[in-house]
Enzyme design. Structure first.
Site, PDB file in Angstrom:
ATOM      1  N   TYR A  96       0.833  -1.198   0.000  1.00 27.86           N
ATOM      2  CA  TYR A  96       0.000   0.000   0.000  1.00 27.86           C
ATOM      3  C   TYR A  96       0.873   1.255   0.000  1.00 27.86           C
ATOM      4  CZ  TYR A  96      -3.787  -3.193   1.266  1.00 27.86           C
ATOM      5  OH  TYR A  96      -4.707  -4.216   1.280  1.00 27.86           O
ATOM      6  N   ASN A 119     -12.586   0.173  -5.656  1.00 27.82           N
ATOM      7  CA  ASN A 119     -12.306  -0.109  -7.063  1.00 27.82           C
ATOM      8  C   ASN A 119     -13.533  -0.751  -7.713  1.00 27.82           C
ATOM      9  OD1 ASN A 119     -11.292  -0.952  -9.534  1.00 27.82           O
ATOM     10  ND2 ASN A 119      -9.819  -2.398  -8.663  1.00 27.82           N
ATOM     11  N   CYS A 127      -6.498  -4.688  -7.947  1.00 26.80           N
ATOM     12  CA  CYS A 127      -6.318  -4.301  -6.546  1.00 26.80           C
ATOM     13  C   CYS A 127      -5.851  -5.471  -5.680  1.00 26.80           C
ATOM     14  CB  CYS A 127      -7.590  -3.676  -5.995  1.00 26.80           C
ATOM     15  SG  CYS A 127      -9.085  -4.618  -6.272  1.00 26.80           S
ATOM     16  N   HIS A 128      -6.021  -6.709  -6.157  1.00 24.48           N
ATOM     17  CA  HIS A 128      -5.521  -7.860  -5.406  1.00 24.48           C
ATOM     18  C   HIS A 128      -3.998  -7.874  -5.330  1.00 24.48           C
ATOM     19  CE1 HIS A 128      -5.707  -9.155  -9.638  1.00 24.48           C
ATOM     20  NE2 HIS A 128      -4.657  -9.911  -9.359  1.00 24.48           N
ATOM     21  N   GLU A 158      -1.131 -15.765 -10.137  1.00 18.84           N
ATOM     22  CA  GLU A 158      -0.254 -14.899 -10.926  1.00 18.84           C
ATOM     23  C   GLU A 158       1.223 -15.061 -10.572  1.00 18.84           C
ATOM     24  OE1 GLU A 158      -1.383 -10.792 -10.806  1.00 18.84           O
ATOM     25  OE2 GLU A 158      -3.373 -11.179 -11.620  1.00 18.84           O
TER      26      GLU A 158
END
Length: 166
Positions: A96, A119, A127-128, A158
């Site tokens: 963040y 979002n 945003c993850h 990912e």
């Protein structure tokens, strides 16, 4: 006129909404409240969005090429979300605080967390990929009560889960 469609994914049912010019919303459908059938004609952008999301979840797409509309958020919110979309690629995560610095805003890390929760197009604006310096942080996506497991799944999928969080 907007149109929407649903997609069954490994992290739950997603409803995607398009106004024909931009993707305006990606939201999880509640398992207890199934999505309403799409009675509007599907526009070509929605068709493309559904194809790209299917490709993402199959592992064959790492970058979305879709116009999205964040609505009318404050300029600082827009700056942080656009920075995330443009500068934090698939396979990477950012804290963040790092995202606050990257965005060039004076938003504190906690403020970035609130922006991530607002979002309107998660997955597309990833945003993850934003984590706390000492853990996953929060996540408002996913089925009710499944925010953090959903975030962890997306990061692992990912290859972006920070080593310290394994």
């Amino acid at each position: 006129m907007s149109s929407s469609d649903t997609l069954d994914t490994p992290v739950g049912l997603l409803t995607v909404t398009s106004d024909g010019q931009s993707i305006t919303r990606v939201a999880w459908c509640s398992a207890s409240l199934p999505p309403l059938p799409n009675e509007q004609a599907r526009d070509s952008l929605l068709t493309e969005a559904m194809q790209q999301l299917r490709a993402y979840f199959s592992g064959s797409l790492t970058t979305f090429d879709l116009p999205f509309d964040l609505g009318a958020p404050p300029d600082v919110t827009r700056a942080v979300l656009n920075t995330l979309a443009e500068q934090v690629p698939h396979g990477q995560s950012v804290t963040y605080g790092e995202l606050a610095a990257l965005s060039g805003t004076s938003v504190p890390a906690r403020g970035v967390g609130a922006i991530m929760g607002a979002n309107p197009v998660p997955i597309i604006v990833p945003c993850h990929r934003v984590v706390a310096s000492d853990g996953l942080g929060g996540y408002s996506g996913g089925d009710r009560g499944q925010g953090l497991p959903t975030k962890r799944w997306l990061l692992e999928f990912e290859g972006a889960l920070p080593t310290a969080l394994f």
